[in-house]
Motif scaffolding. Structure first.
Motif, PDB file in Angstrom:
ATOM      1  N   TYR A  39      -9.220  11.794  24.335  1.00  0.00           N
ATOM      2  CA  TYR A  39     -10.526  12.430  24.535  1.00  0.00           C
ATOM      3  C   TYR A  39     -10.917  12.473  26.006  1.00  0.00           C
ATOM      4  CZ  TYR A  39     -11.153  12.887  19.573  1.00  0.00           C
ATOM      5  OH  TYR A  39     -10.991  13.259  18.272  1.00  0.00           O
ATOM      6  N   TYR A  42      -9.101  15.384  27.796  1.00  0.00           N
ATOM      7  CA  TYR A  42      -9.577  16.738  27.497  1.00  0.00           C
ATOM      8  C   TYR A  42     -10.447  17.288  28.622  1.00  0.00           C
ATOM      9  CZ  TYR A  42      -8.040  16.616  22.592  1.00  0.00           C
ATOM     10  OH  TYR A  42      -7.321  16.579  21.437  1.00  0.00           O
ATOM     11  N   LYS A  43     -11.002  16.408  29.454  1.00  0.00           N
ATOM     12  CA  LYS A  43     -11.844  16.836  30.572  1.00  0.00           C
ATOM     13  C   LYS A  43     -11.025  17.316  31.763  1.00  0.00           C
ATOM     14  CE  LYS A  43     -14.994  13.277  29.068  1.00  0.00           C
ATOM     15  NZ  LYS A  43     -15.294  11.871  29.255  1.00  0.00           N
ATOM     16  N   ASN A  45      -8.768  19.704  33.662  1.00  0.00           N
ATOM     17  CA  ASN A  45      -8.422  21.128  33.591  1.00  0.00           C
ATOM     18  C   ASN A  45      -6.925  21.381  33.664  1.00  0.00           C
ATOM     19  OD1 ASN A  45     -11.018  22.176  33.211  1.00  0.00           O
ATOM     20  ND2 ASN A  45     -11.445  22.056  35.396  1.00  0.00           N
ATOM     21  N   LYS A  48      -5.598  20.981  30.205  1.00  0.00           N
ATOM     22  CA  LYS A  48      -5.918  22.159  29.390  1.00  0.00           C
ATOM     23  C   LYS A  48      -4.986  23.326  29.728  1.00  0.00           C
ATOM     24  CE  LYS A  48     -10.776  21.029  28.739  1.00  0.00           C
ATOM     25  NZ  LYS A  48     -12.152  21.445  29.025  1.00  0.00           N
ATOM     26  N   TYR A  61      -9.759  31.142  24.444  1.00  0.00           N
ATOM     27  CA  TYR A  61     -11.050  30.492  24.599  1.00  0.00           C
ATOM     28  C   TYR A  61     -11.412  30.309  26.065  1.00  0.00           C
ATOM     29  CZ  TYR A  61     -11.037  29.673  19.669  1.00  0.00           C
ATOM     30  OH  TYR A  61     -11.043  29.865  18.314  1.00  0.00           O
ATOM     31  N   ASN A  63     -14.104  28.525  27.113  1.00  0.00           N
ATOM     32  CA  ASN A  63     -14.478  27.112  27.243  1.00  0.00           C
ATOM     33  C   ASN A  63     -13.680  26.298  26.239  1.00  0.00           C
ATOM     34  OD1 ASN A  63     -16.514  27.507  29.232  1.00  0.00           O
ATOM     35  ND2 ASN A  63     -17.812  28.360  27.627  1.00  0.00           N
ATOM     36  N   LEU A  64     -12.561  25.804  26.695  1.00  0.00           N
ATOM     37  CA  LEU A  64     -11.659  25.053  25.830  1.00  0.00           C
ATOM     38  C   LEU A  64     -12.208  23.636  25.645  1.00  0.00           C
ATOM     39  CD1 LEU A  64      -9.003  25.356  24.343  1.00  0.00           C
ATOM     40  CD2 LEU A  64      -7.829  24.573  26.388  1.00  0.00           C
ATOM     41  N   SER A  65     -12.630  23.333  24.421  1.00  0.00           N
ATOM     42  CA  SER A  65     -13.233  22.032  24.127  1.00  0.00           C
ATOM     43  C   SER A  65     -12.307  21.206  23.239  1.00  0.00           C
ATOM     44  CB  SER A  65     -14.561  22.243  23.403  1.00  0.00           C
ATOM     45  OG  SER A  65     -14.321  22.831  22.130  1.00  0.00           O
ATOM     46  N   SER A  66     -12.663  19.944  23.063  1.00  0.00           N
ATOM     47  CA  SER A  66     -11.861  19.082  22.187  1.00  0.00           C
ATOM     48  C   SER A  66     -11.887  19.596  20.756  1.00  0.00           C
ATOM     49  CB  SER A  66     -12.355  17.638  22.251  1.00  0.00           C
ATOM     50  OG  SER A  66     -13.694  17.533  21.840  1.00  0.00           O
ATOM     51  N   GLU A  67     -12.988  20.195  20.328  1.00  0.00           N
ATOM     52  CA  GLU A  67     -13.072  20.732  18.963  1.00  0.00           C
ATOM     53  C   GLU A  67     -12.085  21.881  18.772  1.00  0.00           C
ATOM     54  OE1 GLU A  67     -15.875  20.407  20.918  1.00  0.00           O
ATOM     55  OE2 GLU A  67     -16.662  18.589  19.973  1.00  0.00           O
TER      56      GLU A  67
END
Length: 106
Positions: A39, A42-43, A45, A48, A61, A63-67
């Motif tokens: 987690y 995930y911050k 970049n 990601k 996406y 805004n690629l989020s953890s969800e």
């Protein structure tokens, strides 16, 4: 050279509790909870971007989020394997920042 101890088991088996007890007993041990590490990363970049290279739908996406990441990695074995490959690169880079430690990984 670091020494790794990997703790595995089912949900609720007591892995994290065991790791914390080991850390309390041996203060020079490093404890890495892979869920927390995941987690936190995930911050990053760069992480990601690396994921987007191996899991193509993530590029859709803005805004690629953890969800979003979780939705894709749990949707197919192929995506999960690709995710693990990228995650392990970052995890082992992190482990390499320690010198001559015993590292417990949960």
């Amino acid at each position: 050279m670091n020494r790794l101890i990997g703790i595995t088991g089912l949900i609720g088996a007591g892995k994290t509790t065991l790791c914390k007890k080991l850390k309390e007993m041996k203060r020079n041990y490093i404890f890495i909870n892979v869920d927390e590490f995941r987690y936190d990363i995930y911050k990053d970049n760069n992480f990601k971007k690396d994921l987007e290279e191996v899991i193509i739908p993530l590029k859709e996406y803005e805004n690629l989020s953890s969800e979003v990441i979780n939705r894709y990695i749990y949707s197919s074995d192929e995506y999960m394997e690709s995710f693990k490959e990228v995650l392990y690169i970052y995890l082992f880079r992190y482990i390499d920042t320690f010198d001559n430690k015993v590292i417990i990984i949960d």
